[in-house]
Design a protein around this motif. Structure first.
Motif, mmCIF file in Angstrom:
data_model
loop_
_atom_site.group_PDB
_atom_site.id
_atom_site.type_symbol
_atom_site.label_atom_id
_atom_site.label_comp_id
_atom_site.label_asym_id
_atom_site.label_seq_id
_atom_site.Cartn_x
_atom_site.Cartn_y
_atom_site.Cartn_z
ATOM 1 N N ARG A 1 -18.048 -13.949 -2.697
ATOM 2 C CA ARG A 1 -17.090 -14.105 -3.781
ATOM 3 C C ARG A 1 -17.290 -13.304 -5.023
ATOM 4 N NH1 ARG A 1 -14.239 -18.645 -3.067
ATOM 5 N NH2 ARG A 1 -14.596 -20.041 -1.420
ATOM 6 N N ILE A 2 -16.492 -12.902 -5.603
ATOM 7 C CA ILE A 2 -16.491 -12.109 -6.648
ATOM 8 C C ILE A 2 -15.571 -12.920 -7.949
ATOM 9 C CG2 ILE A 2 -15.675 -10.058 -7.964
ATOM 10 C CD1 ILE A 2 -16.163 -8.652 -5.430
ATOM 11 N N ASP A 3 -16.367 -13.267 -8.830
ATOM 12 C CA ASP A 3 -15.966 -14.148 -9.902
ATOM 13 C C ASP A 3 -15.255 -15.514 -9.347
ATOM 14 O OD1 ASP A 3 -16.480 -12.313 -11.839
ATOM 15 O OD2 ASP A 3 -14.703 -11.258 -11.617
ATOM 16 N N GLY A 4 -15.852 -15.953 -8.514
ATOM 17 C CA GLY A 4 -15.256 -17.384 -7.868
ATOM 18 C C GLY A 4 -14.221 -17.332 -6.885
ATOM 19 N N LYS A 5 -13.782 -15.888 -6.706
ATOM 20 C CA LYS A 5 -12.657 -15.806 -5.645
ATOM 21 C C LYS A 5 -13.377 -15.154 -4.298
ATOM 22 C CE LYS A 5 -9.329 -15.062 -9.134
ATOM 23 N NZ LYS A 5 -8.095 -14.221 -9.694
ATOM 24 N N LEU A 6 -12.797 -15.530 -3.356
ATOM 25 C CA LEU A 6 -13.062 -15.259 -1.928
ATOM 26 C C LEU A 6 -12.674 -13.582 -1.729
ATOM 27 C CD1 LEU A 6 -14.458 -15.439 0.706
ATOM 28 C CD2 LEU A 6 -12.226 -16.317 1.727
ATOM 29 N N ALA A 7 -13.631 -12.725 -1.742
ATOM 30 C CA ALA A 7 -13.286 -11.341 -1.705
ATOM 31 C C ALA A 7 -13.767 -10.694 -0.200
ATOM 32 C CB ALA A 7 -14.219 -10.521 -2.435
ATOM 33 N N GLY A 8 -14.330 -11.370 0.630
ATOM 34 C CA GLY A 8 -14.483 -11.120 2.033
ATOM 35 C C GLY A 8 -15.273 -11.957 2.726
ATOM 36 N N LEU A 9 -15.611 -11.791 3.996
ATOM 37 C CA LEU A 9 -16.364 -12.664 4.831
ATOM 38 C C LEU A 9 -16.760 -11.879 6.202
ATOM 39 C CD1 LEU A 9 -14.607 -13.728 7.373
ATOM 40 C CD2 LEU A 9 -13.053 -14.807 5.891
ATOM 41 N N ALA A 10 -17.887 -12.243 6.548
ATOM 42 C CA ALA A 10 -18.536 -11.858 7.974
ATOM 43 C C ALA A 10 -18.613 -13.120 8.598
ATOM 44 C CB ALA A 10 -20.031 -11.124 7.825
ATOM 45 N N ALA A 11 -17.761 -12.952 9.719
ATOM 46 C CA ALA A 11 -17.644 -14.218 10.623
ATOM 47 C C ALA A 11 -18.756 -14.199 11.758
ATOM 48 C CB ALA A 11 -16.276 -14.603 11.002
ATOM 49 N N GLU B 1 -13.836 -9.101 7.321
ATOM 50 C CA GLU B 1 -12.914 -8.732 6.473
ATOM 51 C C GLU B 1 -13.001 -8.802 4.935
ATOM 52 O OE1 GLU B 1 -8.323 -10.667 6.141
ATOM 53 O OE2 GLU B 1 -9.371 -11.076 7.935
ATOM 54 N N VAL B 2 -12.413 -7.817 4.311
ATOM 55 C CA VAL B 2 -12.396 -7.891 2.833
ATOM 56 C C VAL B 2 -10.816 -8.074 2.475
ATOM 57 C CG1 VAL B 2 -12.948 -6.388 0.935
ATOM 58 C CG2 VAL B 2 -14.564 -6.581 2.845
ATOM 59 N N ASN B 3 -10.640 -8.996 1.587
ATOM 60 C CA ASN B 3 -9.349 -9.223 1.174
ATOM 61 C C ASN B 3 -8.901 -7.713 0.430
ATOM 62 O OD1 ASN B 3 -9.277 -11.667 1.841
ATOM 63 N ND2 ASN B 3 -9.993 -12.603 -0.062
ATOM 64 N N ASN B 4 -7.493 -7.663 0.587
ATOM 65 C CA ASN B 4 -6.860 -6.431 0.008
ATOM 66 C C ASN B 4 -7.199 -6.036 -1.311
ATOM 67 O OD1 ASN B 4 -5.292 -5.983 2.509
ATOM 68 N ND2 ASN B 4 -3.740 -7.030 1.927
ATOM 69 N N SER C 1 -17.254 -3.882 1.742
ATOM 70 C CA SER C 1 -17.594 -4.322 3.282
ATOM 71 C C SER C 1 -18.980 -3.949 3.815
ATOM 72 C CB SER C 1 -16.589 -3.740 4.321
ATOM 73 O OG SER C 1 -17.022 -2.360 4.071
ATOM 74 N N THR C 2 -19.515 -2.837 3.250
ATOM 75 C CA THR C 2 -20.772 -2.261 3.474
ATOM 76 C C THR C 2 -22.070 -3.174 2.727
ATOM 77 O OG1 THR C 2 -20.195 -0.170 3.572
ATOM 78 C CG2 THR C 2 -22.524 -0.463 3.171
ATOM 79 N N VAL C 3 -21.674 -3.721 1.596
ATOM 80 C CA VAL C 3 -22.518 -4.701 0.947
ATOM 81 C C VAL C 3 -22.471 -6.094 1.724
ATOM 82 C CG1 VAL C 3 -22.841 -6.153 -1.213
ATOM 83 C CG2 VAL C 3 -22.182 -3.626 -1.348
ATOM 84 N N LEU C 4 -21.299 -6.461 1.945
ATOM 85 C CA LEU C 4 -21.123 -7.597 2.724
ATOM 86 C C LEU C 4 -22.037 -7.742 4.186
ATOM 87 C CD1 LEU C 4 -19.776 -10.398 3.364
ATOM 88 C CD2 LEU C 4 -17.830 -9.353 4.101
ATOM 89 N N ILE C 5 -21.818 -6.806 4.631
ATOM 90 C CA ILE C 5 -22.436 -6.628 6.259
ATOM 91 C C ILE C 5 -23.802 -6.487 5.994
ATOM 92 C CG2 ILE C 5 -22.702 -5.068 8.141
ATOM 93 C CD1 ILE C 5 -19.763 -4.454 7.984
ATOM 94 N N GLU C 6 -24.335 -5.634 5.041
ATOM 95 C CA GLU C 6 -25.767 -5.644 4.701
ATOM 96 C C GLU C 6 -26.367 -6.959 4.541
ATOM 97 O OE1 GLU C 6 -28.650 -2.393 2.915
ATOM 98 O OE2 GLU C 6 -26.840 -2.917 1.330
ATOM 99 N N GLN C 7 -25.763 -7.739 3.548
ATOM 100 C CA GLN C 7 -26.278 -8.968 3.266
ATOM 101 C C GLN C 7 -26.371 -9.758 4.562
ATOM 102 O OE1 GLN C 7 -23.988 -10.281 -0.155
ATOM 103 N NE2 GLN C 7 -25.403 -9.010 -1.670
#
Length: 95
Positions: free
Chosen positions: A2-12, A26-29, A37-43
């Protein structure tokens, strides 16, 4: 993610015993092109490691990340036909 409370992406993923099977990322448009996506996957992978689970990268983005970053090689299992059959069965039950 989440960025500023909004869903920015997910790793399912789905957990299978000691394995965490990543099947979609997926990262939202609105947030694409920022390296999120790199940060998301790494986390997600760091969290998996902290939980003592093994990684199975069905998702092409996670697999590509793992190919570029060797820090998770010792805890990565290959994608097998058995894994794919299990994943397909899980989604068939949800559908």
């Amino acid at each position: 993610m989440r960025i500023d409370g909004k869903l920015a992406g997910l790793a399912a993923f789905l957990d299978r015993g000691e394995q965490r099977v990543f099947h979609h990322t997926e990262v939202n448009n609105a947030y694409r092109g920022q390296g999120l996506s790199t940060v998301l996957i790494e986390q997600a992978l760091a969290d998996t490691k902290a939980q003592g689970r093994r990684i199975v990268a069905v998702c092409p983005a996670v697999a590509a990340f793992l190919g570029k970053h060797g820090g998770f090689a010792d805890m990565t299992d290959p994608v097998t036909d058995e894994t794919m059959d299990w994943l397909e069965e899980k989604f068939a039950k949800k559908g």
